[in-house]
Design a protein around this motif. Structure first.
Motif, PDB file in Angstrom:
ATOM      1  N   ALA A 146      -3.416  10.056  -1.465  1.00 48.63           N
ATOM      2  CA  ALA A 146      -4.750   9.592  -1.090  1.00 48.63           C
ATOM      3  C   ALA A 146      -5.066   9.866   0.372  1.00 48.63           C
ATOM      4  O   ALA A 146      -6.245   9.871   0.757  1.00 48.63           O
ATOM      5  CB  ALA A 146      -4.882   8.088  -1.371  1.00 48.63           C
ATOM      6  N   GLY A 150      -7.476   6.673   1.887  1.00 49.67           N
ATOM      7  CA  GLY A 150      -7.361   6.087   0.552  1.00 49.67           C
ATOM      8  C   GLY A 150      -6.451   4.887   0.468  1.00 49.67           C
ATOM      9  O   GLY A 150      -6.230   4.355  -0.624  1.00 49.67           O
ATOM     10  N   ARG A 152      -5.393   1.227   0.364  1.00 46.68           N
ATOM     11  CA  ARG A 152      -6.152   0.036  -0.014  1.00 46.68           C
ATOM     12  C   ARG A 152      -6.095  -1.043   1.061  1.00 46.68           C
ATOM     13  O   ARG A 152      -7.062  -1.753   1.288  1.00 46.68           O
ATOM     14  CB  ARG A 152      -5.597  -0.520  -1.338  1.00 46.68           C
ATOM     15  CG  ARG A 152      -5.998   0.316  -2.531  1.00 46.68           C
ATOM     16  CD  ARG A 152      -5.124   0.029  -3.736  1.00 46.68           C
ATOM     17  NE  ARG A 152      -5.180  -1.358  -4.152  1.00 46.68           N
ATOM     18  CZ  ARG A 152      -6.144  -1.874  -4.919  1.00 46.68           C
ATOM     19  NH1 ARG A 152      -7.151  -1.125  -5.299  1.00 46.68           N
ATOM     20  NH2 ARG A 152      -6.102  -3.139  -5.283  1.00 46.68           N
ATOM     21  N   THR A 186      -4.777   6.605  -8.196  1.00 47.19           N
ATOM     22  CA  THR A 186      -5.476   7.806  -7.769  1.00 47.19           C
ATOM     23  C   THR A 186      -5.483   8.803  -8.929  1.00 47.19           C
ATOM     24  O   THR A 186      -4.673   8.709  -9.866  1.00 47.19           O
ATOM     25  CB  THR A 186      -4.787   8.447  -6.557  1.00 47.19           C
ATOM     26  OG1 THR A 186      -3.479   8.893  -6.938  1.00 47.19           O
ATOM     27  CG2 THR A 186      -4.677   7.456  -5.399  1.00 47.19           C
TER      28      THR A 186
END
Length: 312
Positions: A146, A150, A152, A186
């Protein structure tokens, strides 16, 4: 409308002293559970482990704090009438001339589909052997390839960096069976999972070794409120908190600044530790799951009985 009942109806009845003591104990427990979250929220701060219980799960703190005895239990006394008169789903009753309240039958009828779904899902889950080979890799799969944008939990660093995290995912088979974890993978990680869980197949795929299936017992409890009792809801929340901690200790994030030592599932020793702790939580979830199924079974039985006569 007020229902006139008699003690011969064999209803669970709590005196004012009994139900107010249980309510006050519930308030004390919940206030302690909520203190950190509410303080952080007021200060505009976040916590990568604990906030999940109050952001992913939709029960508001004020709703969690509200005490419910569960369907069928009568709370006696004028103070009960005052305390619950504005709570949706409660109705007034009179037993031998003494006023009280309880959850109304219309709530049971209106929530029948939810009761049936929860009972079926949890019974199906309990019928399967636990799978203990996922090693908590779902959190790793959520950031796989990611890049920095990306992640979190962007305020928390990855223990092994992006390249090291990707290498761990590529070194093992992803075996996630829980749709609500899998849906955050993902795109590159989706193709690496052994199966492709869907919402429609949840009834056929949920299994008791899954940490998230155990955490969701809290969700199923509160979705049945006020038909279920608050004590079971809080016990399921405590379990969800313990599962969340294991979840994040085994994650790719470095949480030592928050007081969490990592479970290094990239090593054989770390995977063995994860399975030991996962197994303990699986046993704990099984007991809670059985209790919730029993609550649902009792609610289903109540639906087959005739309602009491209604008085003025």
């Amino acid at each position: 409308m007020t229902r006139s009942l008699t003690p011969t109806d064999r209803l669970p009845i709590l005196t004012e002293a009994e139900w107010s003591a249980r309510r006050d104990e519930h308030h004390t427990i919940v206030d302690d559970l909520l203190a950190g979250h509410l303080a952080r929220r007021a200060a505009g701060r976040t916590h990568p482990v604990h906030d999940f219980l109050f952001t992913y799960y939709s029960l508001r703190p004020s709703q969690l704090r509200r005490w419910h005895p569960g369907y069928g239990t009568v709370l006696l006394g004028a103070s009960a009438v005052r305390a619950y008169r504005d709570h949706p789903g409660y109705e007034r009753v009179v037993i031998d001339g003494e006023p009280g309240v309880r959850v109304g039958r219309e709530v049971l009828e209106r929530r029948a589909d939810t009761v049936d779904f929860v009972a079926e899902l949890l019974t199906a889950t309990a019928s399967r052997p636990p799978q203990l080979g996922c090693f908590g890799l779902h959190e790793w799969a959520m950031v796989y390839r990611a890049g920095a944008d990306g992640v979190r939990h962007s305020s928390v660093p990855l223990r092994l960096g992006h390249t090291g995290t990707d290498a761990v995912v590529e070194s093992m088979q992803l075996r996630c069976t829980h749709y609500d974890a899998f849906r955050f993978f993902t795109l590159d990680a989706v193709a690496r999972n052994a199966t492709a869980p869907t919402r429609e197949e949840q009834m056929r795929s949920e299994q008791p070794g899954c940490l998230h299936a155990g955490m969701d017992l809290y969700k199923w409890c509160y979705k049945l409120l006020p038909l279920t009792d608050s004590e079971l809801t809080v016990r399921c929340l405590r379990h969800a908190a313990a599962a969340r901690e294991l979840d994040m200790r085994a994650s790719p994030y470095d949480l030592e600044d928050y007081g969490y030592s990592p479970i290094r599932i990239e090593t054989a020793a770390g995977r063995a530790q994860y399975v030991r702790e996962q197994s303990a939580l699986t046993r704990r979830a099984a007991a809670l799951r059985e209790e919730l199924v029993n609550r649902c079974t009792a609610l289903q039985a109540h639906r087959t009985t005739a309602p009491e006569n209604t008085g003025g």
